[in-house]
Motif scaffolding. Structure first.
Motif, mmCIF file in Angstrom:
data_model
loop_
_atom_site.group_PDB
_atom_site.id
_atom_site.type_symbol
_atom_site.label_atom_id
_atom_site.label_comp_id
_atom_site.label_asym_id
_atom_site.label_seq_id
_atom_site.Cartn_x
_atom_site.Cartn_y
_atom_site.Cartn_z
ATOM 1 N N MET A 1 0.624 -1.126 0.149
ATOM 2 C CA MET A 1 -0.008 -0.071 0.067
ATOM 3 C C MET A 1 0.806 1.199 0.030
ATOM 4 O O MET A 1 2.093 1.328 0.533
ATOM 5 C CB MET A 1 -0.754 -0.061 1.129
ATOM 6 C CG MET A 1 -2.017 -1.000 1.246
ATOM 7 S SD MET A 1 -2.785 -1.017 2.582
ATOM 8 C CE MET A 1 -1.782 -2.126 3.777
ATOM 9 N N SER A 2 0.122 2.445 -0.481
ATOM 10 C CA SER A 2 1.028 3.448 -0.740
ATOM 11 C C SER A 2 1.193 4.082 0.741
ATOM 12 O O SER A 2 0.228 4.104 1.650
ATOM 13 C CB SER A 2 0.386 4.615 -1.547
ATOM 14 O OG SER A 2 0.802 5.850 -1.417
ATOM 15 N N ALA A 3 2.122 4.744 1.000
ATOM 16 C CA ALA A 3 2.069 5.433 2.422
ATOM 17 C C ALA A 3 1.334 7.037 2.388
ATOM 18 O O ALA A 3 1.059 7.077 3.223
ATOM 19 C CB ALA A 3 3.612 5.865 2.716
ATOM 20 N N LEU A 4 1.227 7.630 1.383
ATOM 21 C CA LEU A 4 0.637 8.840 1.124
ATOM 22 C C LEU A 4 -0.688 8.598 1.263
ATOM 23 O O LEU A 4 -1.660 9.080 1.920
ATOM 24 C CB LEU A 4 0.884 9.539 0.058
ATOM 25 C CG LEU A 4 2.396 9.973 -0.056
ATOM 26 C CD1 LEU A 4 2.681 10.566 -1.186
ATOM 27 C CD2 LEU A 4 2.786 10.800 1.170
ATOM 28 N N ASP A 5 -1.306 7.438 0.499
ATOM 29 C CA ASP A 5 -2.926 7.300 0.350
ATOM 30 C C ASP A 5 -2.920 5.812 0.457
ATOM 31 O O ASP A 5 -2.500 5.053 -0.559
ATOM 32 C CB ASP A 5 -3.416 7.761 -0.849
ATOM 33 C CG ASP A 5 -4.943 7.415 -0.886
ATOM 34 O OD1 ASP A 5 -5.530 7.179 0.249
ATOM 35 O OD2 ASP A 5 -5.631 7.696 -2.033
ATOM 36 N N PRO A 6 -3.072 5.078 1.775
ATOM 37 C CA PRO A 6 -2.996 3.564 1.789
ATOM 38 C C PRO A 6 -3.940 2.616 0.976
ATOM 39 O O PRO A 6 -4.625 1.729 1.702
ATOM 40 C CB PRO A 6 -2.953 3.406 3.183
ATOM 41 C CG PRO A 6 -4.034 4.590 3.668
ATOM 42 C CD PRO A 6 -3.753 5.482 2.938
ATOM 43 N N VAL A 7 -4.012 2.798 -0.361
ATOM 44 C CA VAL A 7 -4.716 2.045 -1.157
ATOM 45 C C VAL A 7 -3.901 0.625 -1.596
ATOM 46 O O VAL A 7 -2.415 0.829 -1.550
ATOM 47 C CB VAL A 7 -5.291 2.681 -2.632
ATOM 48 C CG1 VAL A 7 -6.288 3.811 -2.140
ATOM 49 C CG2 VAL A 7 -4.191 3.289 -3.352
ATOM 50 N N PHE A 8 -4.735 -0.277 -2.028
ATOM 51 C CA PHE A 8 -3.690 -1.670 -2.387
ATOM 52 C C PHE A 8 -2.633 -1.415 -3.685
ATOM 53 O O PHE A 8 -3.212 -0.135 -4.642
ATOM 54 C CB PHE A 8 -4.862 -2.750 -2.592
ATOM 55 C CG PHE A 8 -5.284 -3.486 -1.541
ATOM 56 C CD1 PHE A 8 -4.570 -4.353 -1.167
ATOM 57 C CD2 PHE A 8 -6.499 -3.095 -1.136
ATOM 58 C CE1 PHE A 8 -4.922 -5.245 -0.075
ATOM 59 C CE2 PHE A 8 -6.934 -3.865 -0.200
ATOM 60 C CZ PHE A 8 -6.239 -4.934 0.451
ATOM 61 N N ASP A 9 -1.784 -1.759 -3.804
ATOM 62 C CA ASP A 9 -0.812 -1.639 -4.877
ATOM 63 C C ASP A 9 -1.320 -2.608 -5.957
ATOM 64 O O ASP A 9 -1.079 -3.784 -5.529
ATOM 65 C CB ASP A 9 0.503 -1.896 -4.420
ATOM 66 C CG ASP A 9 1.541 -1.699 -5.439
ATOM 67 O OD1 ASP A 9 1.193 -1.323 -6.721
ATOM 68 O OD2 ASP A 9 2.830 -2.212 -5.259
ATOM 69 N N THR A 10 -1.892 -2.396 -6.921
ATOM 70 C CA THR A 10 -2.260 -3.093 -7.879
ATOM 71 C C THR A 10 -1.380 -3.442 -8.973
ATOM 72 O O THR A 10 -1.690 -3.996 -10.035
ATOM 73 C CB THR A 10 -3.764 -2.791 -8.645
ATOM 74 O OG1 THR A 10 -3.356 -1.478 -9.191
ATOM 75 C CG2 THR A 10 -4.563 -2.437 -7.376
#
Length: 331
Positions: A4-13
């Motif tokens: 996940m991104s540290a800035l916006d914790p969305v899944f890394d796809t």
């Protein structure tokens, strides 16, 4: 778990080469089959599901036990034969929607939109006209992914939360497909990123019926039994200014299409009584599930956490241990 991104914790796809490890080759074969099924007529897929569902039920002993336990609680008037018939129908619906999942990857928006029949869209339009995002309150039914994509195809910016599957390939694939409908946050990061997204104008796909454990929950009746229920919905509405709109996603076996039923927003909501607000949410979910019980994911441990502590066991654990030993779930 996907990164996940540290800035916006969305899944890394994004794709990672570790997913090509031989231990995941079976998963890739399954995804290849789903891709082929995306171009197979729904009627053909559905007929296959009709044929294999009894076998699938027979070999899914743990899931069948969990589901039968849930049905005993929720529909005490059903005898064993009626519960078995309902469970078979639910597995059949689940298999039909699973075999159609590849359509989300390969078929056009026009094709997908044709697959969904909608009632109550005016409730969403009213919130759009007022400039408000919506919190879509949707029970765990088999058709949720197709319906989630439908909202994004209609131009609604979405976000949601989910728990990672255990299979890394399916984790990557499912999150990639769900990310096409909006931002997907891992449940473990907490609710704050979703609140931020809703305040920025995104609508939220909220699944109200999972058991998240004692510490995070309040106990509110669900089909007459106290159930550990997150009290998050009234708080989300209050913090974001969004409206909570109940929806129900289902698969019509006769027509071979998906159904989206949208109901009026909860109103007034929230009130000064948190428990009453959570109870109101559970009553709506109850009514929806009671209308279409075959659509629900009954294998979920929805009553796992008991209201009163009884050792370290959840409701289903003793029966599951017996099944693993090759014994009947109940002594």
């Amino acid at each position: 778990m996907a990164a996940m991104s540290a800035l916006d914790p969305v899944f890394d796809t994004s794709f990672h080469t570790r997913l090509l490890h031989p231990k995941w080759w079976g998963s890739w074969c399954a995804l290849g089959l789903l891709s082929l099924l995306a171009f197979t007529p729904a009627r053909v897929r559905d007929r296959f599901a009709d044929l294999v569902s009894p076998t699938l039920l027979r070999f899914s002993k743990k899931q069948a036990y969990i589901a039968d336990t849930n049905l005993k609680i929720c529909f005490p008037g059903l005898d064993a034969a009626a519960r078995q018939a309902l469970l078979l129908k639910s597995i059949r619906v689940g298999l039909k929607t699973f075999m159609g999942f590849g359509e989300l990857s390969w078929r056009s928006k026009t094709h997908l939109a044709r697959r969904v029949k909608v009632s109550g869209w005016e409730h969403v339009q009213a919130e759009q006209a007022a400039g408000r995002p919506v919190i879509l309150v949707v029970p765990h039914t088999w058709a949720v992914d197709m319906i989630g994509r439908y909202f994004s195809m209609m131009g609604i910016n979405m976000c949601t939360m989910m728990k990672s599957p255990k299979d890394q390939v399916f984790d990557w694939y499912i999150n990639r497909e769900r990310a096409k409908a909006g931002k997907v946050y891992e449940r473990s990061v907490g609710i704050k990123p979703a609140i931020k997204a809703i305040r920025a104008g995104a609508s939220f796909f909220y699944l109200p019926d999972q058991d998240h454990g004692r510490e995070a929950s309040v106990f509110v009746p669900f089909f007459g039994r106290p159930k550990a229920t997150l009290p998050a919905l009234p708080k989300l509405v209050k913090l974001t200014g969004a409206r909570a709109v109940p929806i129900f996603a289902s698969y019509d076996e006769e027509e071979g299409s998906y159904l989206l039923e949208i109901e009026p927003p909860f109103d007034p909501y929230p009130t000064a009584d948190l428990l009453a607000d959570v109870n109101a949410m559970n009553r709506v979910v109850e009514m929806q599930v009671a209308r279409h019980p075959e659509q629900y994911m009954w294998f979920l441990k929805i009553f796992e956490t008991r209201e009163h502590r009884e050792g370290n066991d959840g409701l289903y654990e003793a029966g599951i241990r017996r099944i693993r030993k090759g014994l009947p779930p109940e002594p």
